[in-house]
Design a protein around this motif. Structure first.
Motif, PDB file in Angstrom:
ATOM      1  N   ASN A  41      -9.451  -3.918 -31.039  1.00 43.15           N
ATOM      2  CA  ASN A  41      -7.966  -3.951 -30.874  1.00 43.15           C
ATOM      3  C   ASN A  41      -7.544  -5.139 -30.036  1.00 43.15           C
ATOM      4  O   ASN A  41      -6.324  -5.704 -29.877  1.00 43.15           O
ATOM      5  CB  ASN A  41      -7.513  -2.951 -29.798  1.00 43.15           C
ATOM      6  CG  ASN A  41      -7.436  -1.402 -30.334  1.00 43.15           C
ATOM      7  OD1 ASN A  41      -7.668  -1.322 -31.763  1.00 43.15           O
ATOM      8  ND2 ASN A  41      -7.566  -0.406 -29.588  1.00 43.15           N
ATOM      9  N   GLU A  86      -1.812  -0.545 -29.514  1.00 46.36           N
ATOM     10  CA  GLU A  86      -3.319   0.084 -29.330  1.00 46.36           C
ATOM     11  C   GLU A  86      -4.168  -0.858 -28.252  1.00 46.36           C
ATOM     12  O   GLU A  86      -4.431  -1.872 -28.778  1.00 46.36           O
ATOM     13  CB  GLU A  86      -3.951   0.092 -30.674  1.00 46.36           C
ATOM     14  CG  GLU A  86      -3.422   1.249 -31.664  1.00 46.36           C
ATOM     15  CD  GLU A  86      -3.342   2.431 -31.386  1.00 46.36           C
ATOM     16  OE1 GLU A  86      -4.839   2.797 -31.021  1.00 46.36           O
ATOM     17  OE2 GLU A  86      -2.500   3.277 -31.473  1.00 46.36           O
ATOM     18  N   ALA A  88      -6.358  -2.978 -26.096  1.00 48.17           N
ATOM     19  CA  ALA A  88      -7.575  -3.372 -25.904  1.00 48.17           C
ATOM     20  C   ALA A  88      -8.486  -3.082 -24.817  1.00 48.17           C
ATOM     21  O   ALA A  88      -9.793  -3.122 -24.838  1.00 48.17           O
ATOM     22  CB  ALA A  88      -8.102  -4.846 -26.391  1.00 48.17           C
TER      23      ALA A  88
END
Lengths: 102, 310
Positions: A41, A86, A88
């Motif tokens: 991500n 999303e 990381a």
């Protein structure tokens, strides 16, 4: 580490070992949560590196590669400032263990 | 000027390293991670007593990778002035090449800058010593347990101005130190915050490059004394910009320039409700303080805009 007494001190209490605080592992302060790095991500924006107060983001070349748990105090700024939808970096629960030998 | 990328800044050596003892979510190391990268010249740092000084130099350890001198609470600027004068003398005597650039940075918190170190700071910049002074302003004596300073804003609860049945927190407005420093008519004065990292980096770079005294006042989120969840510091700094509680501007040779104008100026209640130190203001009997804070922020923002148009 052997404790120094006043006899061993440099005159004027000068510390000649620049940057020797790295032996102080602030990661032991973490209580109950830690960040987790999800590489796929990551957009390599370096915001986590920038906003980590304890210099605990591992960088190799031009890439963020993970978290240095020796220094991470689990404040959560890295996860909070991670921009992609999303994320990381997410905060996950961490079991609190007594230090070894206690 | 080539665009500055965080990726490139990360390649530079840390002049302040890990293992320091500052709190979880503290704003100070973030601020100096940026500022210390704004010059590549040899650097000498002096810190007034305060969070940064105490937490980075717990004997026998130091988190500094550059030459560093501890100053007492009141004299960081005087120490910096002395260092600068010494190097000037050594250059004049030919012991150091004239062209060698050495940068001097003095650092204080708001206690060591607004209050106790103000006289030394005012004197050093009036004499025009070539150094940079950075104040990390967390609005309170955080290192000694949260006493009010002259940077503590109106209505905030501090241990020596506590909110309670007889007191609504601090009853005096904060001192506007950035404007006071601008009134010294020194070459460069700026106000910054860590959420706008590029702005802070550019200001620090300018301050280091300018000959003569430069002063930067940086808002420093403090989870311990502002009483908020540690991960929210950078979002709070942004809120301070967006409510105009902490506007970003610079004063170069007397000319005011606003560096950030919020698209929509938010009401101060957004800022106040984000922190525990202002919680008591939302009681009915304290509503007048919120009104007073809003009026003050509006007035100062308007004044700043007028100065920038001149």
């Amino acid at each position: 580490m052997k404790k120094e007494t006043w006899r061993e001190l440099t005159i004027g209490t000068i510390n000649l070992n620049a940057g020797n605080s790295i032996t102080n592992l602030t990661g032991t302060w973490r209580s109950g949560k830690k960040p987790e790095f999800i590489e796929e991500n990551c957009i390599q924006c370096f915001f986590c590196w920038l906003y980590c107060p304890h210099f605990a983001i591992k960088v190799e070349g031009e890439k963020v590669i993970g978290i240095n748990y020796d220094y991470c105090t689990g404040c959560g700024l890295c996860a909070e400032e991670c921009p992609p939808k999303e994320k990381a970096i997410i905060m996950v629960p961490e079991e609190i263990k007594l230090a070894e030998g206690r | 000027m080539a665009a500055v990328r965080l990726k490139d800044l990360a390649q530079k050596e840390d002049r302040l390293v890990a293992g320091h003892g500052m709190c979880l979510g503290c704003g100070i190391p973030i601020i100096f991670k940026i500022i210390l990268r704004a010059t590549d010249d040899p650097l000498i740092v002096t810190c007034a007593t305060g969070c940064l000084e105490v937490c980075t130099t717990i004997f026998p350890r130091t988190a500094w990778n550059v030459t560093w001198i501890h100053s007492a609470f009141e004299n960081a600027a005087a120490t910096a002035a002395g260092i600068e004068a010494m190097y000037r003398a050594l250059k004049n005597k030919g012991k150091i090449p004239q062209e060698k650039k050495i940068k001097i940075l003095a650092i204080g918190g708001d206690g060591g800058t607004y209050d106790i170190g103000f006289q030394a700071l005012s004197g050093a910049v009036e004499r025009g010593h070539d150094f940079v002074y950075v104040c990390y302003d967390n609005n309170v004596y955080a290192n000694t347990g949260g006493q009010r300073s002259s940077a503590t804003p109106l209505g905030a609860s501090a241990t020596t101005a506590p909110a309670g049945t007889k007191s609504p927190g601090k009853i005096q407005p904060r001192k506007d130190l950035t404007r006071i420093m601008a009134a010294h008519k020194i070459p460069y004065v700026a106000q910054a915050s860590p959420n706008k990292w590029l702005d802070l980096y550019n200001k620090a770079k300018k301050a280091f490059e300018i000959e003569g005294s430069a002063f930067i006042n940086v808002l420093c989120p403090c989870p311990t004394e502002w009483k908020y969840e540690e991960s929210q510091g950078i979002k709070l700094a942004q809120l301070a910009n967006d409510t105009c509680v902490w506007p970003l501007y610079e004063v170069e040779k007397g000319h005011f320039k606003i560096n950030y104008k919020p698209k929509q100026k938010l009401p101060v209640t957004e800022w106040l409700k984000s922190q525990g130190r202002f919680r008591h203001l939302f009681k009915e009997e304290n509503a007048w303080i919120i009104e007073a804070i809003q009026a003050q922020v509006d007035e100062e923002w308007e004044e700043l805009n007028k100065l920038a148009e001149m």
